[in-house]
Design a protein around this motif. Structure first.
Motif, short mmCIF file in Angstrom:
data_model
loop_
_atom_site.label_atom_id
_atom_site.label_comp_id
_atom_site.label_asym_id
_atom_site.label_seq_id
_atom_site.Cartn_x
_atom_site.Cartn_y
_atom_site.Cartn_z
N LEU A 43 0.83 -1.22 0.00
CA LEU A 43 0.00 0.00 0.00
C LEU A 43 0.86 1.26 0.00
O LEU A 43 0.54 2.25 -0.68
N LYS A 44 1.96 1.24 0.72
CA LYS A 44 2.85 2.40 0.75
C LYS A 44 3.59 2.55 -0.58
O LYS A 44 3.70 3.64 -1.12
N LEU A 45 4.04 1.43 -1.13
CA LEU A 45 4.86 1.44 -2.34
C LEU A 45 4.06 1.80 -3.59
O LEU A 45 4.48 2.64 -4.39
N PHE A 46 2.89 1.19 -3.76
CA PHE A 46 2.14 1.35 -5.02
C PHE A 46 1.01 2.37 -4.94
O PHE A 46 0.49 2.80 -5.97
N PHE A 47 0.60 2.75 -3.71
CA PHE A 47 -0.54 3.66 -3.58
C PHE A 47 -0.20 4.90 -2.77
O PHE A 47 -1.10 5.63 -2.34
N SER A 48 1.09 5.13 -2.54
CA SER A 48 1.59 6.35 -1.88
C SER A 48 0.90 6.64 -0.55
O SER A 48 0.62 7.79 -0.24
N VAL A 81 -2.69 -2.87 -10.71
CA VAL A 81 -3.06 -4.25 -10.36
C VAL A 81 -1.95 -5.20 -10.80
O VAL A 81 -1.50 -6.06 -10.03
N ARG A 82 -1.48 -5.03 -12.02
CA ARG A 82 -0.42 -5.89 -12.55
C ARG A 82 0.85 -5.76 -11.71
O ARG A 82 1.50 -6.75 -11.37
N GLN A 83 1.21 -4.52 -11.36
CA GLN A 83 2.42 -4.28 -10.57
C GLN A 83 2.33 -4.96 -9.19
O GLN A 83 3.28 -5.58 -8.73
N VAL A 84 1.16 -4.83 -8.55
CA VAL A 84 0.98 -5.42 -7.22
C VAL A 84 1.06 -6.94 -7.29
O VAL A 84 1.73 -7.58 -6.48
N VAL A 85 0.39 -7.53 -8.29
CA VAL A 85 0.40 -9.00 -8.43
C VAL A 85 1.82 -9.50 -8.72
O VAL A 85 2.28 -10.47 -8.11
#
Length: 102
Positions: A43-48, A81-85
């Protein structure tokens, strides 16, 4: 005669309304294997998000089974979504991330 023509053109322009693109919610889904700390990191990395925001969403995923990470246009949402997966798989976690129309 010229004025009414210009007025007609102006009215026609006003009738054309551009619809904003549809927005998509990005959801994290609970599982019994992904550590809470890893979800917070995602959540911190991909959603700031800051630590507190990420912890709140992680707890929502943990207790309710799903949490909203953010709302984005389609192309941005699908990329996130792709990055998180990919990040989850690379770190050997089964964390599921999906998008649905808002």
């Amino acid at each position: 005669m010229m004025e009414s023509n210009a007025e007609g053109v102006r009215l026609a322009e006003e009738k054309v309304k551009h619809k904003p693109p549809p927005l998509y919610k990005i959801l994290l889904l609970n599982d019994d294997f992904t550590p809470m700390e890893f979800v917070i990191e995602v959540l911190k990395l991909f959603f700031s998000m800051n630590q507190e925001q990420a912890t709140q969403i992680m707890l929502k995923v943990h207790t309710e089974g799903v949490g909203v990470c953010g709302v984005y246009p389609s192309d941005i949402a699908s990329t996130k979504v792709r990055q998180v997966v990919e990040f989850s798989r690379k770190n050997q976690h089964p964390l599921r991330c999906v998008m649905e129309e808002n």
